[in-house]
Design a protein around this motif. Structure first.
Motif, mmCIF file in Angstrom:
data_model
loop_
_atom_site.group_PDB
_atom_site.id
_atom_site.type_symbol
_atom_site.label_atom_id
_atom_site.label_comp_id
_atom_site.label_asym_id
_atom_site.label_seq_id
_atom_site.Cartn_x
_atom_site.Cartn_y
_atom_site.Cartn_z
ATOM 1 N N VAL A 16 34.173 25.031 24.489
ATOM 2 C CA VAL A 16 32.957 24.415 24.321
ATOM 3 C C VAL A 16 33.185 23.033 23.307
ATOM 4 O O VAL A 16 33.862 23.318 22.482
ATOM 5 C CB VAL A 16 31.919 25.032 24.381
ATOM 6 C CG1 VAL A 16 31.508 25.951 25.347
ATOM 7 C CG2 VAL A 16 31.686 25.648 22.697
ATOM 8 N N VAL A 22 31.200 23.141 28.404
ATOM 9 C CA VAL A 22 32.701 23.355 28.413
ATOM 10 C C VAL A 22 33.160 22.033 28.544
ATOM 11 O O VAL A 22 32.586 20.983 29.047
ATOM 12 C CB VAL A 22 32.800 24.012 29.753
ATOM 13 C CG1 VAL A 22 34.297 23.850 30.016
ATOM 14 C CG2 VAL A 22 32.571 25.488 29.767
ATOM 15 N N ARG A 70 27.505 26.707 29.983
ATOM 16 C CA ARG A 70 27.401 26.815 28.713
ATOM 17 C C ARG A 70 28.018 28.115 27.956
ATOM 18 O O ARG A 70 28.585 29.085 28.553
ATOM 19 C CB ARG A 70 25.820 26.954 28.274
ATOM 20 C CG ARG A 70 25.332 25.559 28.820
ATOM 21 C CD ARG A 70 23.822 25.601 28.313
ATOM 22 N NE ARG A 70 23.116 24.256 28.754
ATOM 23 C CZ ARG A 70 23.444 22.926 28.181
ATOM 24 N NH1 ARG A 70 24.159 22.936 27.177
ATOM 25 N NH2 ARG A 70 23.090 21.697 28.799
#
Length: 140
Positions: A16, A22, A70
Motif C-alpha cells: 500500500v 494498493v 485496502r
C-alpha cells in the motif's frame, strides 16, 4: 472440464501507499505471482526450471482498475485462458475483494520462448503437447 486458477492474497503494508490502498504497480506484481503459481502448480512448469532454457515473457497487458483495495483485505485472484495459440496464451484475470467486488481485471498475453546463443536472443517456441493439454483445461 474448464476452470479458472485462483489464489488468495492478503493485502499487506508492503502493498500500500500512504493512503493505505494498493499502489498500482503492486497489483502487477501480484498478477505476475499468480502467473508464476499457475505455471508451477497447475502446469507443472516452475519458473525456476523454465528460466534455465526458456522464458515466458509478457508481451501484452491490458488492465482496468475498478476499485481500491485496502490493507488487511483478502483478494481472490483468478486467471483463465481466453485463447491458446501455438507459442502464446491469452489469459483473462480478475482480482476480487472478500465481498465479491472487482478491484482489478484485464488480459495478459504470454509467449513461450527459447533462448538462442545462450541468452543473447530469444525466439517464440511452440508449447509442448503436454503443456498445451494442461493449458487447455483452463479455457473458458
Amino acid at each position: 472440464m474448464n476452470k479458472s486458477f485462483s489464489k488468495q492474497e492478503k493485502i499487506r503494508f508492503k502493498h500500500v501507499d500512504y493512503a493505505g490502498i494498493v499502489f498500482y504497480p503492486r497489483f502487477l506484481e501480484m498478477l505476475n505471482d499468480l502467473v508464476e503459481d499457475w505455471f508451477e502448480e497447475a502446469l507443472d512448469r516452475p519458473f525456476s526450471q523454465i528460466h534455465e532454457t526458456n522464458g515466458i515473457p509478457t508481451v501484452d497487458l491490458k488492465v482496468q482498475f475498478k476499485k481500491a483495495a485496502r490493507i488487511g483485505e483478502i483478494l481472490t485472484k483468478s486467471l483463465w485462458v481466453k485463447n491458446l495459440g501455438g507459442a502464446s496464451v491469452v489469459c483473462g484475470f480478475k482480482f476480487e475483494d472478500d465481498h465479491g467486488n472487482t478491484c482489478l481485471e484485464g488480459e495478459v498475453t504470454l509467449v513461450n520462448v527459447a533462448f538462442v546463443n545462450g541468452k543473447a536472443a530469444i525466439k517464440a517456441e511452440p508449447f509442448s503437447l503436454e503443456t498445451r493439454t494442461k493449458i487447455s483445461t483452463f479455457i473458458i
